[in-house]
Design a protein around this motif. Structure first.
Motif, PDB file in Angstrom:
ATOM      1  N   LYS A  57       0.857  -1.184   0.000  1.00 31.93           N
ATOM      2  CA  LYS A  57       0.000   0.000   0.000  1.00 31.93           C
ATOM      3  C   LYS A  57       0.897   1.240   0.000  1.00 31.93           C
ATOM      4  N   THR A  90      -2.864   5.122  -3.377  1.00 33.98           N
ATOM      5  CA  THR A  90      -3.800   6.198  -3.071  1.00 33.98           C
ATOM      6  C   THR A  90      -3.141   7.523  -3.422  1.00 33.98           C
ATOM      7  N   ASP A 106      -1.751  11.485   7.844  1.00 33.22           N
ATOM      8  CA  ASP A 106      -2.861  10.544   7.641  1.00 33.22           C
ATOM      9  C   ASP A 106      -2.348   9.225   7.065  1.00 33.22           C
ATOM     10  N   ALA A 107      -1.410   9.315   6.118  1.00 32.67           N
ATOM     11  CA  ALA A 107      -0.853   8.105   5.512  1.00 32.67           C
ATOM     12  C   ALA A 107      -0.077   7.292   6.542  1.00 32.67           C
ATOM     13  N   ASP A 110      -2.449   5.493   8.601  1.00 33.62           N
ATOM     14  CA  ASP A 110      -3.055   4.412   7.814  1.00 33.62           C
ATOM     15  C   ASP A 110      -2.095   3.234   7.638  1.00 33.62           C
ATOM     16  N   GLN A 111      -0.876   3.384   8.150  1.00 38.77           N
ATOM     17  CA  GLN A 111       0.144   2.330   8.118  1.00 38.77           C
ATOM     18  C   GLN A 111       0.441   1.853   6.695  1.00 38.77           C
TER      19      GLN A 111
END
Length: 340
Positions: A57, A90, A106-107, A110-111
């Protein structure tokens, strides 16, 4: 591509190393993709042409303003790399530096497995990047911040040396026998744009003057250009920092009754047409698609094989190269496909 690179690139061993690492990165791209088509069977096999490494991710976070075609090209490159590398990508953006820093946080929360970020305003990003480092999340830079990526704690950087690009434009303006250049900056405080115009001033034999316009309001920006060239008939060259503003400058110059030429950093499909028609003299291409592609792919290479382009010591340069009426045909094919 038959594009002429800046002659400044060959004068520095560091930049030479960076270019070499760019070629190395391309080689790694070709070798690093493991296709399962024809060699494996079963439900766990990856689609043909896609890596069979574990799903990662990655967050791509830029300072882009809404609706800028340039950043669509960056995204397309990033998406192509993500599709190849089995990455869930993303994309978020905020032209406000504080907002962009919060997107990085935020990222981290979100790990994600990796972050690719622009550093248009490095000081504002330092704390957020530090949080990512503390969380063990690798961060690479692209597009903006070539002077700051190492001090900010980024692993790698993919982009153009904006000072070198600006100096190349200064030399080009001398070749056009220009005497008074107006360098239009549409985002005050953006280190990349400031470096470009400073580079122009460094090598251009004539007068260089900066004009700051509101990039968030294109109509007002165009009016500012019209007013400036209308008030000063000695301005014989307008240099913009965006294809969008270059096209606006073409109209502004005509409305002001000026005979100034227009040149620009960056290009898109419409700008390619303007170069073909002669409305814009030349563009400096930093290859945004390549920047997005290499940034995302570099995180995959680092996570799956420990690779660092440039050894983690030198940036990978994606430009500059001039696109002129003489060589624009080599770019037009890809611009029509939406990747240049």
């Amino acid at each position: 591509m038959n594009m002429t690179p800046s002659r400044h690139l060959s004068g520095s061993s560091v930049r030479g190393t960076a270019l070499a690492s760019a070629f190395a990165a391309v080689c790694l791209l070709a070798a690093g993709c493991s296709s399962s088509g024809g060699s494996e069977s079963g439900s766990d096999a990856a689609p043909a042409g896609q890596a069979d490494t574990p799903r990662l991710k990655v967050a791509l976070i830029t300072h882009s303003a809404p609706g800028d075609v340039f950043w669509e090209l960056v995204q397309k490159g990033a998406q192509a790399a993500a599709a190849k590398d089995n990455i869930e990508l993303t994309y978020t953006n905020d032209p406000d530096a504080t907002g962009q820093a919060n997107l990085v946080r935020d990222a981290v929360a979100d790990q994600v497995d990796g972050i690719a970020v622009t550093l248009a305003k490095p000081d504002a990003m330092k704390s957020a990047v530090g949080q990512a480092n503390a969380a063990g999340i690798p961060v690479v830079g692209l597009n903006s911040g070539i002077e700051a990526w190492q001090s900010e704690g980024l692993l790698e950087y993919f982009g153009q040396d904006e000072s070198v690009a600006g100096q190349a434009v200064g030399d080009k303006l001398d070749a056009y026998k220009a005497k008074h250049a107006l360098c239009v900056i549409h985002e005050q405080g953006n280190v990349a744009l400031e470096a470009r115009c400073a580079g122009v001033k460094k090598t251009f034999g004539g007068e260089t003057e900066n004009l700051y316009v509101n990039g968030a309001d294109p109509d007002t920006a165009a009016e500012s250009i019209t007013a400036k060239v209308g008030q000063d008939p000695t301005i014989d060259e307008v240099v913009t920092n965006s294809a969008t503003f270059a096209l606006a400058a073409v109209k502004s110059v005509k409305e002001a009754g000026s005979k100034a030429g227009v040149a620009t950093f960056d290009l898109n499909a419409d700008l390619v047409k303007a170069v073909q028609s002669g409305d814009v003299q030349f563009a400096v291409d930093q290859q945004p698609y390549l920047q997005g592609y290499l940034a995302v792919d570099s995180l995959w290479l680092y996570k799956t094989n420990g690779n660092l382009s440039g050894g983690g010591e030198a940036p990978v340069l994606t430009g500059p190269a001039f696109v002129t009426k003489e060589n624009v045909a080599a770019v037009a094919e890809f611009a029509a496909k939406g990747t240049r």
